[in-house]
Design an enzyme around this catalytic site. Sequence first.
Site, PDB file in Angstrom:
ATOM      1  CG  ASP A 187       0.481   0.866  -5.422  1.00 42.78           C
ATOM      2  OD1 ASP A 187       0.083   1.870  -6.010  1.00 42.78           O
ATOM      3  OD2 ASP A 187      -0.240   0.186  -4.660  1.00 42.78           O
ATOM      4  CD  GLU A 221      -5.046   4.252  -5.489  1.00 46.38           C
ATOM      5  OE1 GLU A 221      -5.707   3.404  -6.106  1.00 46.38           O
ATOM      6  OE2 GLU A 221      -4.238   3.941  -4.590  1.00 46.38           O
ATOM      7  CG  ASP A 242      -2.233   2.851  -9.167  1.00 46.60           C
ATOM      8  OD1 ASP A 242      -1.188   2.352  -8.735  1.00 46.60           O
ATOM      9  OD2 ASP A 242      -3.121   3.318  -8.450  1.00 46.60           O
TER      10      ASP A 242
HETATM   11 ZN   LIG Z   1      -1.659   2.361  -6.420  1.00 50.72          ZN
END
Ligand SMILES: [Zn+2]
Length: 349
Positions: A187, A221, A242
Amino acid sequence: MVQINSEETIKLIADLVSIPSPSGNTNEVITFVEDFLKGLQVDTYRNRKGGLIASIEGQDSSKHRMLTAHVDTLGAMVKEVKGNGRLKIDLIGGFKYNSVEGEYCQIETQTGKIYTGTILMHQTSVHVYKDAGKLERNQDNIEIRIDEKVHTAEEVRALGIEVGDFVSFDPRVELTPSGYIKSRHLDDKASVAIILQLIKRLKTENITLPYTTHFLISNNEEIGYGGNSNITPETVEYLAVDMGAMGDGQSTDEYTVSICVKDASGPYHYELRKKLVQLAEENNVQYKLDIYPFYGSDASAAIRSGHDIVHGLIGPGIDSSHAFERTHHSSIENTAKLLYHYVQSELVL
Ligand SMILES: [Zn+2]
């Protein structure tokens, strides 16, 4: 027939996760991405926040499309130099202390010196602390043991370590023969790699996109405001790429592309969601529809900041997100395939 070079993408993911980039300290990884795109003769632009935008002109430049993925990761900052020569930390991004307990880490001083250490409970040794397993994993009990001969705050400061130094976690990236990639920070570096490979593919296959398309590699983010700027007034569709969130009751898995229908910010644009499903079905892309309960993306951040756009969210399924992450190359491939068809498709409006 769509050829996805997932091996090359996975190698790129491994390169990306190995560059420390907690939110707030992303210059090195952005430079890496910039150089990658330079190598493809793609012009890029850095915004003031430190994110990177690559724009590819399309047949129609009166309407734009934007895709984003983020290179910033979870991390920490030195909160206090303790009297015992250890460091108290403050978390960057949303995660729990137990997910970094025992992790090797790196401390970067303001002058760029790097020290290594381990994130530990103060009361770790079972030979000394009877309740070692029961105590709460929190800011008071978790500390960094620096790999230097330091026993006082003064000795630590003499190394140049100070409050505000960035701490990044060892990603421990590993590729298994069974096709998994295990690493912290999948991520969202998995998606960044997918986007970079997509741009490479568009270049090598000489594909002209139907609309001018912007690719924003965002760098804030994890703290909520990565992709909510630099959206041109012509932008109609905005897709965040994402991770898909996995757990009890979730349909997302490590083998398909997850199409998010709703997260904590509310439903994503219905027409775009239907379009993504249609593209997946027409092109033999394995996908799952899912709701992410405690999640917000750069696409919802963009909506919140006042942009009148059609927003969507897709991504590879990541197990044990914001902790001991893992995905499989088939999830990478399905995400890459869907994106390849998506950027060449008609806008929904
Ligand atoms: Zn993320």
